[in-house]
Design a protein around this motif. Structure first.
Motif, PDB file in Angstrom:
ATOM      1  N   VAL A 184       0.844  -1.191   0.000  1.00 41.80           N
ATOM      2  CA  VAL A 184       0.000   0.000   0.000  1.00 41.80           C
ATOM      3  C   VAL A 184       0.884   1.247   0.000  1.00 41.80           C
ATOM      4  O   VAL A 184       0.673   2.184  -0.768  1.00 41.80           O
ATOM      5  CB  VAL A 184      -0.951  -0.008   1.216  1.00 41.80           C
ATOM      6  CG1 VAL A 184      -1.630   1.335   1.370  1.00 41.80           C
ATOM      7  CG2 VAL A 184      -1.977  -1.102   1.064  1.00 41.80           C
ATOM      8  N   PHE A 185       1.902   1.231   0.838  1.00 35.61           N
ATOM      9  CA  PHE A 185       2.790   2.388   0.910  1.00 35.61           C
ATOM     10  C   PHE A 185       3.582   2.544  -0.385  1.00 35.61           C
ATOM     11  O   PHE A 185       3.716   3.636  -0.936  1.00 35.61           O
ATOM     12  CB  PHE A 185       3.727   2.218   2.113  1.00 35.61           C
ATOM     13  CG  PHE A 185       4.421   3.479   2.528  1.00 35.61           C
ATOM     14  CD1 PHE A 185       5.768   3.682   2.260  1.00 35.61           C
ATOM     15  CD2 PHE A 185       3.726   4.467   3.204  1.00 35.61           C
ATOM     16  CE1 PHE A 185       6.398   4.844   2.658  1.00 35.61           C
ATOM     17  CE2 PHE A 185       4.360   5.638   3.607  1.00 35.61           C
ATOM     18  CZ  PHE A 185       5.700   5.828   3.328  1.00 35.61           C
ATOM     19  N   LEU A 186       4.120   1.419  -0.895  1.00 32.27           N
ATOM     20  CA  LEU A 186       4.952   1.464  -2.090  1.00 32.27           C
ATOM     21  C   LEU A 186       4.149   1.945  -3.295  1.00 32.27           C
ATOM     22  O   LEU A 186       4.601   2.796  -4.061  1.00 32.27           O
ATOM     23  CB  LEU A 186       5.531   0.067  -2.353  1.00 32.27           C
ATOM     24  CG  LEU A 186       6.507  -0.083  -3.503  1.00 32.27           C
ATOM     25  CD1 LEU A 186       7.744   0.737  -3.265  1.00 32.27           C
ATOM     26  CD2 LEU A 186       6.881  -1.550  -3.675  1.00 32.27           C
ATOM     27  N   THR A 187       2.952   1.384  -3.466  1.00 31.54           N
ATOM     28  CA  THR A 187       2.129   1.786  -4.604  1.00 31.54           C
ATOM     29  C   THR A 187       1.785   3.266  -4.526  1.00 31.54           C
ATOM     30  O   THR A 187       1.780   3.966  -5.540  1.00 31.54           O
ATOM     31  CB  THR A 187       0.826   0.964  -4.649  1.00 31.54           C
ATOM     32  OG1 THR A 187       1.152  -0.407  -4.558  1.00 31.54           O
ATOM     33  CG2 THR A 187       0.077   1.225  -5.937  1.00 31.54           C
ATOM     34  N   SER A 188       1.505   3.743  -3.311  1.00 31.53           N
ATOM     35  CA  SER A 188       1.181   5.160  -3.177  1.00 31.53           C
ATOM     36  C   SER A 188       2.365   6.025  -3.564  1.00 31.53           C
ATOM     37  O   SER A 188       2.215   7.044  -4.224  1.00 31.53           O
ATOM     38  CB  SER A 188       0.780   5.482  -1.732  1.00 31.53           C
ATOM     39  OG  SER A 188      -0.427   4.859  -1.422  1.00 31.53           O
ATOM     40  N   LEU A 189       3.566   5.605  -3.154  1.00 32.02           N
ATOM     41  CA  LEU A 189       4.734   6.417  -3.483  1.00 32.02           C
ATOM     42  C   LEU A 189       5.057   6.358  -4.973  1.00 32.02           C
ATOM     43  O   LEU A 189       5.350   7.371  -5.594  1.00 32.02           O
ATOM     44  CB  LEU A 189       5.961   5.955  -2.681  1.00 32.02           C
ATOM     45  CG  LEU A 189       5.988   6.290  -1.197  1.00 32.02           C
ATOM     46  CD1 LEU A 189       7.356   5.991  -0.630  1.00 32.02           C
ATOM     47  CD2 LEU A 189       5.654   7.745  -0.970  1.00 32.02           C
ATOM     48  N   THR A 190       5.033   5.159  -5.551  1.00 34.01           N
ATOM     49  CA  THR A 190       5.373   5.081  -6.973  1.00 34.01           C
ATOM     50  C   THR A 190       4.246   5.633  -7.832  1.00 34.01           C
ATOM     51  O   THR A 190       4.473   6.103  -8.943  1.00 34.01           O
ATOM     52  CB  THR A 190       5.672   3.636  -7.402  1.00 34.01           C
ATOM     53  OG1 THR A 190       4.589   2.805  -6.981  1.00 34.01           O
ATOM     54  CG2 THR A 190       6.938   3.138  -6.760  1.00 34.01           C
ATOM     55  N   GLY A 191       3.019   5.596  -7.310  1.00 31.93           N
ATOM     56  CA  GLY A 191       1.906   6.197  -8.031  1.00 31.93           C
ATOM     57  C   GLY A 191       2.068   7.699  -8.135  1.00 31.93           C
ATOM     58  O   GLY A 191       1.402   8.346  -8.947  1.00 31.93           O
ATOM     59  N   ALA A 192       2.979   8.221  -7.315  1.00 36.07           N
ATOM     60  CA  ALA A 192       3.256   9.656  -7.404  1.00 36.07           C
ATOM     61  C   ALA A 192       3.716  10.024  -8.801  1.00 36.07           C
ATOM     62  O   ALA A 192       3.549  11.170  -9.241  1.00 36.07           O
ATOM     63  CB  ALA A 192       4.312  10.045  -6.377  1.00 36.07           C
ATOM     64  N   ALA A 193       4.295   9.036  -9.501  1.00 38.63           N
ATOM     65  CA  ALA A 193       4.758   9.323 -10.863  1.00 38.63           C
ATOM     66  C   ALA A 193       3.596   9.794 -11.732  1.00 38.63           C
ATOM     67  O   ALA A 193       3.752  10.680 -12.574  1.00 38.63           O
ATOM     68  CB  ALA A 193       5.397   8.074 -11.468  1.00 38.63           C
TER      69      ALA A 193
ATOM     70  N   VAL B 197      -2.384   7.680   5.338  1.00 40.07           N
ATOM     71  CA  VAL B 197      -0.987   8.097   5.519  1.00 40.07           C
ATOM     72  C   VAL B 197      -0.198   7.866   4.231  1.00 40.07           C
ATOM     73  O   VAL B 197       0.567   8.713   3.778  1.00 40.07           O
ATOM     74  CB  VAL B 197      -0.332   7.319   6.683  1.00 40.07           C
ATOM     75  CG1 VAL B 197       1.140   7.644   6.769  1.00 40.07           C
ATOM     76  CG2 VAL B 197      -1.029   7.645   7.984  1.00 40.07           C
ATOM     77  N   SER B 198      -0.397   6.696   3.616  1.00 38.18           N
ATOM     78  CA  SER B 198       0.327   6.376   2.380  1.00 38.18           C
ATOM     79  C   SER B 198      -0.026   7.355   1.268  1.00 38.18           C
ATOM     80  O   SER B 198       0.842   7.825   0.532  1.00 38.18           O
ATOM     81  CB  SER B 198      -0.019   4.957   1.923  1.00 38.18           C
ATOM     82  OG  SER B 198       0.236   4.029   2.937  1.00 38.18           O
ATOM     83  N   ALA B 199      -1.318   7.640   1.145  1.00 31.49           N
ATOM     84  CA  ALA B 199      -1.758   8.555   0.101  1.00 31.49           C
ATOM     85  C   ALA B 199      -1.126   9.925   0.298  1.00 31.49           C
ATOM     86  O   ALA B 199      -0.633  10.547  -0.653  1.00 31.49           O
ATOM     87  CB  ALA B 199      -3.287   8.682   0.131  1.00 31.49           C
ATOM     88  N   ALA B 200      -1.129  10.377   1.543  1.00 34.67           N
ATOM     89  CA  ALA B 200      -0.553  11.683   1.833  1.00 34.67           C
ATOM     90  C   ALA B 200       0.931  11.698   1.508  1.00 34.67           C
ATOM     91  O   ALA B 200       1.463  12.658   0.946  1.00 34.67           O
ATOM     92  CB  ALA B 200      -0.788  12.031   3.302  1.00 34.67           C
ATOM     93  N   ALA B 201       1.624  10.600   1.857  1.00 32.87           N
ATOM     94  CA  ALA B 201       3.057  10.523   1.556  1.00 32.87           C
ATOM     95  C   ALA B 201       3.282  10.563   0.051  1.00 32.87           C
ATOM     96  O   ALA B 201       4.185  11.232  -0.445  1.00 32.87           O
ATOM     97  CB  ALA B 201       3.644   9.237   2.154  1.00 32.87           C
ATOM     98  N   GLY B 202       2.427   9.847  -0.682  1.00 29.57           N
ATOM     99  CA  GLY B 202       2.531   9.842  -2.138  1.00 29.57           C
ATOM    100  C   GLY B 202       2.330  11.230  -2.716  1.00 29.57           C
ATOM    101  O   GLY B 202       3.034  11.656  -3.631  1.00 29.57           O
ATOM    102  N   MET B 203       1.380  11.939  -2.158  1.00 31.34           N
ATOM    103  CA  MET B 203       1.110  13.291  -2.630  1.00 31.34           C
ATOM    104  C   MET B 203       2.305  14.192  -2.392  1.00 31.34           C
ATOM    105  O   MET B 203       2.694  14.995  -3.248  1.00 31.34           O
ATOM    106  CB  MET B 203      -0.106  13.852  -1.878  1.00 31.34           C
ATOM    107  CG  MET B 203      -1.157  14.414  -2.780  1.00 31.34           C
ATOM    108  SD  MET B 203      -2.617  14.878  -1.871  1.00 31.34           S
ATOM    109  CE  MET B 203      -2.199  16.520  -1.373  1.00 31.34           C
ATOM    110  N   LEU B 204       2.918  14.028  -1.223  1.00 23.97           N
ATOM    111  CA  LEU B 204       4.071  14.850  -0.885  1.00 23.97           C
ATOM    112  C   LEU B 204       5.217  14.596  -1.853  1.00 23.97           C
ATOM    113  O   LEU B 204       5.835  15.527  -2.382  1.00 23.97           O
ATOM    114  CB  LEU B 204       4.503  14.553   0.560  1.00 23.97           C
ATOM    115  CG  LEU B 204       5.600  15.444   1.137  1.00 23.97           C
ATOM    116  CD1 LEU B 204       5.121  16.885   1.160  1.00 23.97           C
ATOM    117  CD2 LEU B 204       5.943  14.991   2.552  1.00 23.97           C
TER     118      LEU B 204
END
Lengths: 381, 394
Positions: free
Chosen positions: A197-206, A277-284
């Motif tokens: 969940v965390f990884l996908t949110s961060l890489t989804g930032a792309a 939290v993951s979504a917010a991190a991804g957004m950041l």
């Protein structure tokens, strides 16, 4: 509000339309849970290989080792056993060689720490047999009985004599409890849920960055929408994707691997807050990084690093005290603690309120930071 | 030839300046290896660090033997310490709290019970989290208990036969103590084909990310086609083959450089032990070559650079998982162990295992062969599939 929901729905549609995501988001996590379960979910009894001539002594040693709850595999050939120990197919090996004078016991230690532990078990089993022989020798010399008869007598007496025992008890409280309630796949399921969940949110930032690069976001501002709605939509979109992944893993592992996620309300609460939290991190990340290829690398690095530090790859209980404190800088550790209560100790949502509180606080801080950064990057090109 | 080198040099310069190459080829694997070695390195220790307490409630001769010979003997071993407890209640609290690993208690009336053949025991109370402490303590007490029991059995047996004519009990006990035939457990030598934890993690991360690092050369071909620079490149007066060869060479060099830096870096900074340098070189060359063939296959079949990148990642991940990079697949299910032999990752790790056991370059030729065989299969598939699909690398 409608506009925010539309943007969110678009995010999900974009995710589902990209076929490569089918692997990364859906197949890969299940593969890992399966692999981890197969590799680590076994019963964990230590395995000892024994090579000997198949005599009474060898049988006695095997019985002595099995009495200490070790799994014993018998080998016909010394060299096969050495090979097996070297490869790690067994945790330790014992080679018995009997000649006229007595028995030589050669102990082969495997490379793990288990090797040291098993040596004492072998010493105990060997000691038992040795003592029987010594007793028989003394009896034979003092009474004139033939060695065979002396041995039989000793065996009979040993059954009757109460002997000196060692009573072992345990004291204290442990954190390492309840693992048996997880079954074969529970441990891997929790770890991979948080990791992915965390990884996908961060890489989804792309995707977020591409949106910016293509100028879509700025065009959205030209529409009769307030910046708030756009930002809200972005956040909602990231959250929807994270939540989708989380729900998929929870239900998928429950159906495919029989993982019991405990109190439903508790699990939903942890999943929802962690996704936030993951979504917010991804957004950041999406707001701060300007190159979408770079975001991929940073996303993978941070995603894996946080998962490792946060106890998704090795139980937190095995961390040193310092590393445990470091771990609790990540949302993963708090979610792990919550799941430990829910899955291993049968807790309910009431038991995990502190962890939920911390996750909520992390979400608020990251959302604020992410929103501010995104707003700044849109408004100031 | 000169043109080949020119294009390669230009691509290499570009690649090394591209931050994503540095990320995936160096930063990510090294950071992860470092983090993992902090986490995992601590738990699998080889050294003992056990602290014990004892309480002698009996004070008889046999209890004294236990304390002055058995426990004192154990305390002589590195990493084990034994102290007298002031009182049992405090001692128990200390063990509960984890300040000590275990407490030995010799109960009141111990010596008398042993001499009279009545059941008795030595108590070991261990902290619940110290399984090693518990087992070692149980072994220490157990060895002593076995000796006493053996003497008791001998005495009982002799008395059974001789009755009143039997020698004095002390004499029988002494005879038992002196009787030869103890099993001395000697430590045999095993060549360990297994890597220590740190090296395993470093090698695993390195070979895993290798399959990501090699994509930049070959896939840049697809990028250039999209950007339009490829067409311009093809107007130059040298064969198109040279361009493909140059890109392949770039991938190879990038992979080799990143692996070499990782090997040296993890050796110096993390203490990873890769083994004989010549052997490592053989494995590196074969490994990088096999990784490049995967990119060639993926690049031939994919339509865009992005698609190729995704497929490359998928293949890298699946091969890495099956090959035992994330965790050891030689244990557990045998199906897994068999499937893993198809992956170059597994051969790479096994080859390093050979080197860890003291092997040299000759010993890892089979492993290099395994990786090159994989590469040959990839190349063959590329040629066949490109004919079938009508696609080739531009």
């Amino acid at each position: 509000m409608n506009a925010a929901l539309t943007i969110a729905a678009t995010s999900i549609r974009r995710l589902l339309r990209d076929r490569s995501n089918i692997f990364f988001v859906f197949i890969f996590p299940m593969l890992l849970v399966l692999l981890i379960g197969l590799a680590f979910g076994g019963d964990g009894a230590a395995r000892v290989g024994v090579a000997g001539q198949g005599s009474q002594v060898t049988d006695g040693l095997v019985a002595g080792l099995e009495g200490q709850e070790l799994a014993v595999e018998r080998y016909r050939d010394d060299d096969d056993l050495r090979d097996a120990v070297a490869r790690g197919a067994v945790d330790a090996g014992v080679i018995l060689r009997e000649d006229g004078e007595g028995t030589a016991v050669e102990y082969l230690a495997g490379p793990d720490a288990a090797g040291g532990l098993l040596r004492t078990a072998v010493e105990t089993a060997a000691g038992e047999i040795a003592n029987r022989q010594r007793a028989a020798t003394v009896v034979s010399s003092m009474t004139g009985l033939a060695p065979q008869d002396a041995q039989q007598l000793v065996a009979g007496v040993a059954d009757v004599v109460p002997g000196v025992q060692v009573d072992v008890a345990q004291a204290g409280q442990t954190d390492l409890d309840g693992f048996e309630r997880l079954g074969t796949f529970g441990y891997g399921a929790v770890g991979q849920l948080l990791l992915f969940v965390f990884l996908t949110s961060l890489t989804g930032a792309a995707a977020l960055i591409q949106t910016r690069q293509l100028g879509v976001t700025r065009r959205m501002l030209a529409a009769p929408l307030r910046a708030r709605a756009i930002l809200g939509g972005q956040a909602l979109g990231r959250f929807a994707v994270a939540l989708l992944q989380a729900v998929y893993i929870v239900i998928g592992t429950a159906l495919l691997f029989g993982v019991d996620w405990g109190d439903p309300l508790g699990t939903v609460a942890v999943v929802a807050l962690f996704s936030l939290v993951s979504a917010a991190a991804g957004m950041l990340v999406g707001a701060l990084v300007s190159n979408d290829a770079q975001a991929g690398g940073i996303g993978v690095l941070c995603g894996l690093a946080f998962a490792a530090l946060g106890g998704s790859m090795l139980p937190l209980e095995l961390f040193s005290p310092t590393m445990r404190d470091v771990a609790h800088l990540t949302p993963h550790a708090w979610a792990q603690d919550a799941f430990a209560d829910l899955l291993r100790r049968g807790g309910t949502v009431g038991d995990i309120l502190p962890e939920l509180g911390v996750l909520a606080a992390m979400a608020v801080v990251l959302l604020a930071a992410g929103t501010w950064a995104l707003h700044r990057s849109i408004v100031r090109p | 030839m000169r043109q080949l080198l020119l294009i390669t040099a230009k691509d290499l310069r570009q690649g090394l300046r591209d931050r994503s190459v540095l990320m995936v080829g160096l930063v990510v694997p090294f950071t992860l290896a470092t983090i993992f070695s902090f986490l995992f390195g601590g738990t699998v220790g080889g050294e003992l660090d056990l602290d014990y307490l004892y309480h002698d409630a009996d004070r008889g001769p046999l209890a004294r033997v236990f304390v002055e010979e058995v426990l004192a003997g154990a305390a002589q071993r590195d990493g084990i310490s034994v102290e007298a407890a002031t009182d049992p209640a405090t001692a128990l609290q200390l063990v509960e709290h984890g300040d000590f690993d275990a407490l030995f208690v010799v109960p009141e009336g111990f010596t008398a019970a042993v001499q009279q053949g009545r059941r008795t025991s030595i108590e070991v109370v261990a902290n619940v989290d110290s399984s090693l402490g518990r087992q070692v303590a149980a072994a220490i007490a157990g060895g002593f208990a076995q000796e006493l029991t053996g003497a008791q059995v001998t005495v009982a047996a002799v008395l059974t036969v001789e009755g009143e004519d039997a020698p004095p009990i002390d004499a029988i006990g002494a005879a038992f103590r002196e009787a030869p035939g103890r099993f001395d457990v000697i430590d045999g030598a095993v060549a360990h084909d297994q890597l220590d934890e740190t090296t395993y993690l470093a090698a695993g991360m390195a070979v895993f990310f290798l399959f990501f690092a090699v994509q930049f050369g070959v896939l840049s071909l697809l990028e250039e086609r999209r950007n339009g620079t490829l067409a311009r490149l093809y107007t130059s007066p040298f064969p198109r083959r040279t361009v493909l060869a140059a890109k392949t060479l770039t991938s190879f060099v990038l992979g080799l450089v990143s692996m070499t830096v990782l090997v040296i870096g993890t050796d110096l900074l993390l203490g990873a032990d890769w083994g004989d340098p010549a052997g490592v070189a053989v494995l590196l060359v074969a490994g990088v070559a096999s990784a490049v063939t995967v990119v060639l296959l993926v690049g031939t079949l994919a339509r865009t650079a992005e698609q190729a990148g995704t497929w490359q990642s998928i293949v890298a991940i699946v091969l890495g998982m099956a090959g035992g990079v994330f965790f050891d697949v030689s244990r557990g299910s045998t199906i897994l162990a068999t499937i893993s032999l198809v992956t170059p990752h597994r051969w790479f790790m096994r080859g390093l295992g050979e080197l860890a056991g003291g092997g040299g370059p000759a010993d890892v030729l089979p492993h290099a062969g395994g990786m090159l065989l994989f590469g040959a299969v990839m190349l063959l598939s590329t040629v066949l599939l490109s004919r079938v699909a009508g696609r080739r690398l531009p």
